[in-house]
Design an enzyme around this catalytic site. Structure first.
Site, short mmCIF file in Angstrom:
data_model
loop_
_atom_site.label_atom_id
_atom_site.label_comp_id
_atom_site.label_asym_id
_atom_site.label_seq_id
_atom_site.Cartn_x
_atom_site.Cartn_y
_atom_site.Cartn_z
CB THR A 1 -39.09 78.97 43.49
OG1 THR A 1 -40.03 80.03 43.65
CG2 THR A 1 -39.35 78.21 42.19
CD GLU B 1 -46.15 82.26 46.02
OE1 GLU B 1 -45.61 81.55 45.15
OE2 GLU B 1 -47.39 82.24 46.26
CD GLU C 1 -44.57 76.57 36.40
OE1 GLU C 1 -44.35 75.85 37.40
OE2 GLU C 1 -45.04 77.72 36.47
CG ASP D 1 -42.03 85.39 41.46
OD1 ASP D 1 -41.51 85.09 40.37
OD2 ASP D 1 -43.06 84.83 41.88
CD GLU E 1 -53.11 84.75 41.63
OE1 GLU E 1 -52.71 84.29 40.54
OE2 GLU E 1 -52.42 84.71 42.67
#
Length: 779
Positions: free
Chosen positions: A473, A370, A114, A256, A349
């Site tokens: 991302t 996304e 992160e 992902d 989710e």
């Protein structure tokens, strides 16, 4: 009959009107763009008013909370979105706040993944976009230097110890001040291993320090080699052993962005082998994971379904497929996903594909981006208004269901649009940005290469802002033109062109090119023939009596000639030393452990310390003034004095490594530590847990619980303080090569700390009044 026809005609027109509305033709692009802009500023101002300098805003209670690291995360994440929406004034103010408040050396445990995508990525993009801001105070070396870039580099530097593993795959957590805790779990998700190349690669191109890109590539290579026989990867892996601990395979949570960074890394850094890896994974995914146009979770070894569940994080996949040109396939998948938007307004989710319902307890929508991301890519590629209409529906749902008095809250259940008290920073970094870009077709980030800007740098002229932006991302766009401007490749190209233009003789080309000979004037032809005559051996012999001429050189010219450049590196051959050290240890290992060996150690080390002190007194570091073999002789002598110390196979735990006079020769200890760590310790397989580092009588400090060493790399270029691009580049191919440059420490290899058997046996003392914490292990 007439009434029936009128009714039928009315129904026909009603259906046509519904279809026209569903086609997206009724979407007011300008109105939705402004709606998203207001959405962003409502959340952004709420964060500044109620939460700054905390990481995130709690949008229901209107309070701040630290979540990922206590470094004003939402502000860093939102920097480039301000410029995307055209607010240069607030961008400059926000940059000043970030530079004044963010501490990359805080005593806080952070997620390596992160922190990289949000903080390092956000700082890099803000740095590169600073050149678009009128009146921004840019350094002369921009875009290859600047305060935001230096802050990003310091932050990434604090993440590097996490990569110091047996496989090169990083730990999941690191303490910014101290490093990796000794008890840190080696289990990390796949995305946490494979999502570093964009940020670390960009940092290496901008700074010239290749260790970041090499760390990211080493992790990617390790993952690629760990895939299953059917070409899939699992969800979690042990970064020390490379063994999968969670073998469910899919394209959603935990995996992902690994696939995403293969495709984007291949495009941004022109690495074709990464694109091949992506295509190989796509083939395996379509064969084993894909079921029609949905994707299950399956066994990574057998391909059998384990969970028939859609995860909202999977919605990135159509966007990546669109990037690599597979628009039709991406559209088919997105049409399936759009059914969730039609039904709930936003995706849950987890959605169970068998029950056709959100999974109980996982029905939330935490403002994820996304779906909006893939809609942006598809709309840009197709101009299909259907994607525009879906984006508008998402905007309306978020506005009606998630808005609070100071921000936007996580939708707790998409079925009933209840909310909970959290607003993640990616709402400002990604969700609002992608939605805004969908409704802003003229945004500079959509540049298709039809325009660019030329700037003058210390490297010469550069073309930047020419389009082709690659989003990390966390939706932080990276400018490939700026990366090329600062890269070693750009510098090599410039030097090559300079060398070519400086040495080429256009006049000679003009006169001696046979293709143009017929076009030369008669006078020119005669001039060339005359020059050839004077250069001939016959002419020289006629004029001087011999072809072999001798010339007398003025000695003063020789004295004035510059001396050849001296290599500042002195190569040290340590093979003989390693061989002797191994021999001594093997001989000692054959003997039985002497009684009371721990008490005898200090007696031997006193002699060794005297030799160390002698070396330290001769020079601060090993320079060319001290012959190599003289140095190695002293090293061998030091080892010989300790030959009677028995090699005991022991586990050393919870022990103090005392620092006294030995600190005077720390450079030598670093050198010995590398040798023991790489060549001697592995031979005996001695398990060793480093104890506390302290002075006699002191209590161990917090830092003793962490490992701070960084991984070793073959560094191709070095950093400078002012102009990195002009720094002479060196390749350090020898692991023990000495660097005697005044601005550097002794070795190019990282400091191994005290992980050497020599120091452990020589300077162990109990941490408390009890017995020394040494547990003998049967050989």
């Amino acid at each position: 009959m007439l009434l029936l026809r009128l009714v039928a005609l009315y129904c026909l027109f009603s259906v046509w009107a519904q279809c026209e509305e569903a086609s997206g033709l009724t979407v007011d692009v300008d109105a939705y763009r402004e709606k998203v802009r207001r959405m962003f500023y409502h959340a952004y101002n709420g964060y500044l008013d109620y939460a700054f300098p905390y990481d995130e805003l709690k949008p229901i209670s209107c309070k701040g909370v630290d979540t990922w690291g206590s470094f004003s995360l939402t502000l860093i994440d939102a920097l480039d979105t301000l410029l995307v929406m055209g607010n240069a004034t607030e961008f400059k103010r926000a940059v000043d706040l970030v530079l004044a408040t963010v501490d990359p050396e805080a005593n806080v445990n952070v997620s390596v993944f992160e922190t990289n995508i949000r903080v390092v990525g956000g700082l890099l993009t803000a740095h590169m976009m600073s050149g678009r801001v009128p009146g921004m105070d840019l350094e002369p070396g921009w875009p290859c230097s600047g305060p935001l870039l230096r802050l990003a580099e310091r932050m990434a530097d604090r993440l590097l110890p996490a990569f110091n593993t047996d496989t090169g795959m990083p730990f999941g957590t690191v303490n910014l001040r101290y490093g990796v805790h000794k008890t840190e779990t080696p289990i990390t998700c796949t995305a946490g291993v494979g999502t570093f190349l964009l940020e670390f690669g960009a940092l290496s191109r901008l700074t010239g320090d290749q260790q970041y890109e090499q760390a990211a590539m080493r992790a990617l290579d390790a993952l690629w080699k760990s895939r299953s026989p059917i070409g899939l990867v699992g969800n979690h892996i042990n970064v020390q052993t490379g063994v999968w601990t969670a073998t469910d395979s899919g394209i959603g949570a935990g995996v992902d962005s690994y696939f995403e960074y293969l495709a984007k890394g291949a495009l941004l850094f022109q690495r074709p082998h990464l694109m091949k890896q992506f295509y190989d994974y796509e083939e395996a995914i379509n064969k084993h994971v894909r079921h029609e146009d949905w994707f299950h979770w399956v066994s990574m070894t057998k391909g059998t379904t384990s969970l028939p569940i859609f995860q909202s994080l999977e919605a990135f996949w159509p966007g990546v497929l669109t990037m690599v040109g597979k628009v039709d396939d991406a559209s088919r998948i997105m049409l399936q996903y759009s059914s969730l938007i039609r039904r709930y307004g936003v995706p849950p989710e987890f959605y169970h594909l068998g029950d056709q319902e959100p999974v109980n307890g996982r029905a939330a929508y935490p403002l994820r981006p996304e779906m909006a991301e893939s809609l942006m890519y598809l709309y840009r590629a197709t101009d299909d208004p259907h994607w525009l209409e879906l984006a508008a529906q998402m905007v309306d749902t978020i506005e009606s269901a998630a808005k609070t008095s100071c921000g936007y809250a996580t939708v707790n259940k998409v079925q009933e649009h209840s909310i909970e008290d959290r607003m993640e920073s990616f709402f400002l970094a990604e969700t609002t940005k992608y939605l805004y870009l969908i409704f802003d077709p003229e945004n500079f980030l959509h540049n298709d290469g039809s325009y660019s800007r030329e700037i003058q740098t210390t490297n010469g002229p550069c073309i930047i802002e020419a389009g082709g932006y690659i989003y990390n991302t966390e939706a932080h766009p990276l400018d490939p033109a700026i990366l090329h401007c600062c890269s070693a490749k750009r510098q090599a190209e410039r030097e090559s062109m300079t060398k070519f233009s400086s040495n080429i003789d256009f006049v000679s080309l003009l006169y001696y090119d046979d293709r143009h000979w017929s076009e030369k004037s008669k006078d020119n032809q005669e001039e060339v023939k005359d020059q050839e005559k004077h250069d001939s051996s016959d002419y020289i012999k006629q004029q001087y009596g011999s072809e072999d001429l001798e010339f007398e050189i003025d000695p003063s010219l020789v004295a004035a000639a510059p001396a050849p450049t001296q290599n500042i590196y002195e190569r040290v051959d340590v093979k003989d030393f390693i061989k002797k050290a191994r021999t001594l240890d093997e001989e000692a290992a054959k003997k039985k452990p002497a009684k009371g060996w721990a008490k005898e150690v200090p007696n031997y080390t006193e002699t060794i310390k005297e030799i160390f002190a002698e070396i330290a007194a001769e020079t601060d570091y090993f320079t060319t003034e001290m012959p190599n073999w003289q140095l190695l002789t002293k090293l061998i002598e030091a080892r010989s004095n300790a030959r009677d110390v028995q090699v005991v196979q022991a586990r050393i735990t919870d022990a103090c490594v005392v620092l006294d006079n030995i600190g005077d020769s720390a450079a030598l200890r670093h050198f010995l530590g590398v040798i023991y760590k790489k060549h001697i310790y592995p031979k005996y397989s001695i398990p060793y847990t480093r104890g506390a580092v302290c002075l006699i009588g002191e209590v161990p400090i917090e830092a003793d619980n962490y490992f701070r060493e960084k991984p070793e790399f073959q560094i191709e270029s070095s950093k400078t303080k002012s102009n990195r691009s002009k720094e002479r580049q060196f390749r350090f191919e020898h692991p023990y090569e000495f660097e005697t440059h005044a601005d550097n420490l002794l070795l190019t290899a990282p400091i191994p700390g005290f992980e050497s058997k020599f120091n452990a046996l020589g300077f162990i003392s109990p941490r408390d009044n009890g017995s020394a914490a040494i547990e003998s292990i049967a050989q």
